[in-house]
Design an enzyme around this catalytic site. Structure first.
Site, PDB file in Angstrom:
ATOM      1  N   GLU A  10      11.698  -7.349   1.159  1.00  0.00           N
ATOM      2  CA  GLU A  10      10.693  -7.194   2.215  1.00  0.00           C
ATOM      3  C   GLU A  10      10.408  -8.517   2.932  1.00  0.00           C
ATOM      4  OE1 GLU A  10       9.741  -4.387   3.226  1.00  0.00           O
ATOM      5  OE2 GLU A  10      10.263  -3.054   1.559  1.00  0.00           O
ATOM      6  N   HIS A  47      11.522  -3.911  -2.822  1.00  0.00           N
ATOM      7  CA  HIS A  47      11.470  -2.471  -3.127  1.00  0.00           C
ATOM      8  C   HIS A  47      12.801  -2.028  -3.723  1.00  0.00           C
ATOM      9  CE1 HIS A  47       7.814  -1.204  -0.592  1.00  0.00           C
ATOM     10  NE2 HIS A  47       7.694  -0.540  -1.730  1.00  0.00           N
ATOM     11  N   ARG A  90      -0.805   7.436   2.458  1.00  0.00           N
ATOM     12  CA  ARG A  90      -0.276   8.782   2.707  1.00  0.00           C
ATOM     13  C   ARG A  90      -0.678   9.726   1.576  1.00  0.00           C
ATOM     14  NH1 ARG A  90       4.350  10.347   0.357  1.00  0.00           N
ATOM     15  NH2 ARG A  90       4.700   8.227  -0.374  1.00  0.00           N
ATOM     16  N   CYS A  96       2.024  -0.989  -2.594  1.00  0.00           N
ATOM     17  CA  CYS A  96       2.998  -2.089  -2.598  1.00  0.00           C
ATOM     18  C   CYS A  96       2.668  -3.112  -1.525  1.00  0.00           C
ATOM     19  CB  CYS A  96       4.421  -1.567  -2.398  1.00  0.00           C
ATOM     20  SG  CYS A  96       5.031  -0.707  -3.844  1.00  0.00           S
TER      21      CYS A  96
HETATM   22  N1  PCA Z   1       5.646   1.954  -4.789  1.00  0.00           N
HETATM   23  C1  PCA Z   1       4.508   2.212  -3.950  1.00  0.00           C
HETATM   24  C2  PCA Z   1       3.321   1.721  -4.747  1.00  0.00           C
HETATM   25  C3  PCA Z   1       3.786   1.532  -6.131  1.00  0.00           C
HETATM   26  C4  PCA Z   1       5.252   1.596  -6.042  1.00  0.00           C
HETATM   27  O1  PCA Z   1       6.028   1.384  -6.976  1.00  0.00           O
HETATM   28  C5  PCA Z   1       4.628   1.649  -2.554  1.00  0.00           C
HETATM   29  O2  PCA Z   1       5.751   1.513  -2.041  1.00  0.00           O
HETATM   30  O3  PCA Z   1       3.617   1.339  -1.932  1.00  0.00           O
END
Ligand code: PCA
Length: 208
Positions: free
Chosen positions: A78, A167, A88, A141
């Site tokens: 990211e 991610h 959401r 996140c």
């Molecule tokens: N993914 C979520 C929150 C926790 C996770 O593992 C996100 O992309 O916000």
């Protein structure tokens, strides 16, 4: 040198979260860096409380948070965190803010201070699918990514901590009943994250 790596607890009806499943399997040392691993709650504010407490106990050189990105077909390094909570779905304690700032006094956005392109290139060199992503979403996140970057720019300004977010896709056990969703083997996610940590450790070493 210490690098703190976080993964999230499962959310949204999933039994596992590939982020923490992978973080758990990371080596305890990478180069000269001690790797400190922790699971954080998928809960607005509480995630940052737990993380802040750990940072102030350990004082790491870098903090890398990892989260699940359902539907992603690659590891996503990211680039940017935004000052918005717009959920959401409810988090694990039922919070579902809409268009609320994370910190009313914070900047609109912060960039990752990890060497994102070098991380991407190093993971790509191992033939693991990876991209630089320009949105970490607006759920927990992004909340944690923004929260840690905000701390690094304000309260921890003189500590020189670098931080960012990665991610990861679903793992195959999560997509058995979702035939159209992509997934990545846990081993590949672990290899990708280990590579990212090698790059981060190296960049801290060269800075010192
Ligand atoms: N993914 C979520 C929150 C926790 C996770 O593992 C996100 O992309 O916000």
């Amino acid at each position: 040198m210490k690098i703190l790596v976080t993964g999230f607890e499962p959310f949204g009806g999933e039994k596992v979260n590939p982020s923490y499943e992978a973080v758990k399997l990371l080596p305890d040392r990478i180069g000269s860096a001690e790797i400190i691993k922790m699971e954080i709650p998928t809960v607005r504010r509480k995630s940052m409380e737990v993380l802040t407490e750990k940072i102030e106990e350990v004082w790491p050189d870098a903090v890398i948070s990892v989260g699940q990105s359902g539907g992603a077909d690659s590891i996503r390094v990211e680039r940017v965190a935004i000052n918005i909570d717009d959920y959401r779905i409810p988090d694990n304690e039922g919070n579902q803010p809409s268009d609320e700032p994370i910190y009313p006094d914070g900047e609109n956005a912060y960039f990752s201070t990890l060497p994102i392109k070098r991380i991407r290139d190093a993971i790509q060199a191992k033939a693991i699918p990876v991209t630089v992503s320009n949105s970490a979403g607006s759920f927990v996140c992004n909340h944690v990514f923004y929260g840690i970057r905000h701390l690094c720019e304000t309260k921890y300004r003189d500590k020189g901590i670098i931080s960012g977010f990665i991610h990861v896709p679903f793992i195959p056990e999560q997509t058995k009943e979702k035939p159209n969703e992509p997934s990545m083997e846990l081993e590949a996610i672990v290899a990708g994250l280990t590579t990212a940590l090698e790059v981060v450790a190296e960049s801290i070493e060269h800075r010192a």
